[in-house]
Design a protein around this motif. Sequence first.
Motif, PDB file in Angstrom:
ATOM      1  N   VAL A 197       0.862  -1.191   0.000  1.00  0.00           N
ATOM      2  CA  VAL A 197       0.000   0.000   0.000  1.00  0.00           C
ATOM      3  C   VAL A 197       0.898   1.241   0.000  1.00  0.00           C
ATOM      4  CG1 VAL A 197      -1.791   1.286   1.209  1.00  0.00           C
ATOM      5  CG2 VAL A 197      -1.797  -1.216   1.259  1.00  0.00           C
ATOM      6  N   LEU A 219      -8.570   1.905  -1.952  1.00  0.00           N
ATOM      7  CA  LEU A 219      -7.658   1.185  -1.058  1.00  0.00           C
ATOM      8  C   LEU A 219      -8.221   1.134   0.365  1.00  0.00           C
ATOM      9  CD1 LEU A 219      -4.221   2.502  -2.375  1.00  0.00           C
ATOM     10  CD2 LEU A 219      -4.901   0.097  -2.256  1.00  0.00           C
ATOM     11  N   ARG A 220      -8.774   2.252   0.843  1.00  0.00           N
ATOM     12  CA  ARG A 220      -9.356   2.282   2.189  1.00  0.00           C
ATOM     13  C   ARG A 220     -10.492   1.262   2.321  1.00  0.00           C
ATOM     14  NH1 ARG A 220      -8.137   6.486   5.555  1.00  0.00           N
ATOM     15  NH2 ARG A 220      -6.795   8.116   4.673  1.00  0.00           N
ATOM     16  N   HIS A 222     -10.931  -1.438   0.572  1.00  0.00           N
ATOM     17  CA  HIS A 222     -10.381  -2.792   0.490  1.00  0.00           C
ATOM     18  C   HIS A 222      -9.713  -3.197   1.806  1.00  0.00           C
ATOM     19  CE1 HIS A 222      -8.738  -6.385  -1.402  1.00  0.00           C
ATOM     20  NE2 HIS A 222      -7.587  -6.096  -0.803  1.00  0.00           N
ATOM     21  N   LEU A 223      -9.022  -2.254   2.443  1.00  0.00           N
ATOM     22  CA  LEU A 223      -8.278  -2.563   3.669  1.00  0.00           C
ATOM     23  C   LEU A 223      -9.204  -2.842   4.857  1.00  0.00           C
ATOM     24  CD1 LEU A 223      -5.372   0.038   3.337  1.00  0.00           C
ATOM     25  CD2 LEU A 223      -5.172  -2.457   3.167  1.00  0.00           C
ATOM     26  N   LYS A 226     -10.702  -8.165   6.232  1.00  0.00           N
ATOM     27  CA  LYS A 226      -9.587  -8.947   6.746  1.00  0.00           C
ATOM     28  C   LYS A 226      -9.914 -10.425   6.517  1.00  0.00           C
ATOM     29  CE  LYS A 226      -7.113  -5.601   8.783  1.00  0.00           C
ATOM     30  NZ  LYS A 226      -7.773  -4.432   8.204  1.00  0.00           N
ATOM     31  N   ASN A 228      -7.005  -9.346   3.427  1.00  0.00           N
ATOM     32  CA  ASN A 228      -7.127  -8.664   2.143  1.00  0.00           C
ATOM     33  C   ASN A 228      -5.874  -8.910   1.316  1.00  0.00           C
ATOM     34  OD1 ASN A 228      -5.126  -6.538   2.843  1.00  0.00           O
ATOM     35  ND2 ASN A 228      -6.707  -5.925   4.319  1.00  0.00           N
ATOM     36  N   PHE A 230      -3.374  -7.230   0.809  1.00  0.00           N
ATOM     37  CA  PHE A 230      -2.135  -6.675   1.355  1.00  0.00           C
ATOM     38  C   PHE A 230      -1.778  -7.256   2.722  1.00  0.00           C
ATOM     39  CE2 PHE A 230      -4.218  -3.529  -1.345  1.00  0.00           C
ATOM     40  CZ  PHE A 230      -3.215  -3.261  -2.260  1.00  0.00           C
ATOM     41  N   THR A 231      -2.583  -8.186   3.243  1.00  0.00           N
ATOM     42  CA  THR A 231      -2.358  -8.721   4.589  1.00  0.00           C
ATOM     43  C   THR A 231      -1.030  -9.444   4.696  1.00  0.00           C
ATOM     44  OG1 THR A 231      -4.748  -9.021   4.827  1.00  0.00           O
ATOM     45  CG2 THR A 231      -3.332 -10.153   6.418  1.00  0.00           C
ATOM     46  N   ALA A 234       1.925  -7.117   4.383  1.00  0.00           N
ATOM     47  CA  ALA A 234       2.083  -6.266   5.566  1.00  0.00           C
ATOM     48  C   ALA A 234       2.803  -7.020   6.673  1.00  0.00           C
ATOM     49  CB  ALA A 234       0.724  -5.778   6.045  1.00  0.00           C
ATOM     50  N   ARG A 537      -3.644   3.940   4.714  1.00  0.00           N
ATOM     51  CA  ARG A 537      -3.585   3.204   5.981  1.00  0.00           C
ATOM     52  C   ARG A 537      -3.835   4.104   7.187  1.00  0.00           C
ATOM     53  NH1 ARG A 537      -2.307  -2.019   5.922  1.00  0.00           N
ATOM     54  NH2 ARG A 537      -1.014  -2.928   4.276  1.00  0.00           N
TER      55      ARG A 537
END
Length: 618
Positions: A197, A219-220, A222-223, A226, A228, A230-231, A234, A537
């Motif tokens: 991200v 992006l917000r 999608h985040l 959980k 997602n 990017f999990t 991250a 984020r």
Amino acid sequence: MALSLRKKQLDLITRMLHLHQQQSSPDGGGDGEEEAYKILVMDGPCISLLSPVLRVGDLRRHGVTLLLNIDKARQQVADAPAVYLVRPTPANADRIAADAAAGLYASFHINFSTSVPRPVLERLASATASSRSAHRVARVADQYLDFICLEDGLFSLAQPRAYVALNDPAAADADITALVDAIALGLFCVVATLGSVPIIRCASGGPAEMVAAALDARLRDHLLAKPNLFTEAASSAASSFQRPVLCLFDRNFELSVGIQHDWSYRPLVHDVLSLKLNKLKLPAEKYDLDDSDPFWVANSWSPFPKVAEEIEAQLAKYKQDVDEVNQRTGGGRDGVEFDGTDLIGNTKHLMNAVNSLPELTERKKMIDKHTNIATALLGHIKERSLDGYYECENGMLVNGIVDRNMLLSLLRGKGTKEDKLRLAVTYLLSFEAPPPSELEQVEAALRESEVDMSAFQYVKRIKSLNTQFAAASSTASRSNIVDWAEKLYGQSISAVTAGVKNLLSDVRQLALARTIEALMEGKPNPEVDNYLLFDPRAPRSGTGGQFRGLFREAIVFMIGGGNYIEYRSLIELGQQSQPSKHVIYGATEILNGVEFIQQLAELGQKAGLGGGSNNLSQ
């Protein structure tokens, strides 16, 4: 580097081709169920995105025996599974449902190139259910692959004419919003593939801010889910926290780069011979120009004369090596070139000669290929005086001086109408206030050559608008200019005024490279302190704020069309930095100077400007 976009896109495609099963070897080899032969069905845009990363031979290694276009009639292969990679459109959903109903394939592994809208998914589900063919659908997945990765550090969203669409005075708000959302979705695919991200930076106003806000919102949203996309990234990056910065720009930020002629091999091949998707078509041959070609990798950024010298040097070295093999084996007598059929001599020399044959053959093919390309380029250079255009433009852009006699001679002499128009617009952008008499001579020379003046007059009007906007001292006078400009240009006012400082090219380096350097440094800098910041984020607290700290990695995206000249400047920035920086460059499309000047001409015509001949032609 962490941001290896091409490799990560290729990994996702490979996994998809192996039906999302674990591969038993890195190159996709192995045995068992995963190696069953399969059919690959794609639409046109997905064929384009696959083309630069996988060739036909590569597909065969992954068990693909047939590559078919979803829009064309296809025969039944009832015992083979089919992998679909298509855009999530209603038309594609209908075709897949019809294929399933007809039992064209044993099973259907459906992959959409980006996020599938719920109505499309429901349409597919309803159609397969009504035809009682849902049991054939083994998998439906969003792949977030909807971008074309030409190299490790270069990508395109393949969105044609975005510059015209965003600057068209007659464009409807709904059309602008749809395009902005499409660009944001394409960029979401890029960062999802990278698994990181980014911090988003852009100038205030215009398409860049609109895309930044749309991408931040996507992006917000999608985040919130959980897990997602990017999990995993991250958690793996938690120990060494380093996020990339995504810098968004509008093409009006620096117009001249999109227009100018260049003298390096790669931009010349793109501009003059129309390189597309790393493939080049000459009248008698077709060539791939990518990282599989060592000569291209080593020489594509060199000036053309140096490339010609290198071809000569490699040819001489090849002949020397062939002569050496001939002498060792006793072949090549009486000037007959070595062809591997007259090998005599001792066993050791014979074995060495045989072992060197494949390497010599490949070298000869590479030399012939670049000889043909260079010969084609040379024909255009001589016919159009392209060296003269480059020399004249370079003098204006880099040194800030113009050879008036050379300028007028080129405008009246050799070259296509586009060449002349590009030179004249470069002249216009190189000087803040060209002498009126000189400007009139330039316009007269264009009319003499029957060049359509639309693009020239459009840029002249934008430049005048920027000058007045920058000089306006009171809110009232600025407001008047904005009102006038909105009547003339419609949606483009915020775009054309956002890049006031950079409309005139910088003497030392491209404004883009200079700005990226400042944004990656993360230190206070008057050139970028007013840039907006979006952190998907962080808690939603507006678009202000500062994110201090050095960025090692950046994604630079040009809305309205990018080019190889800017790409080269960012490669050089990364290499010259200490420590080295990694920069990925992308754009709505990769344009050469002819394609971009035609978009400017179209906008000029829409604004009622122009004159001269009715169209541009080669």
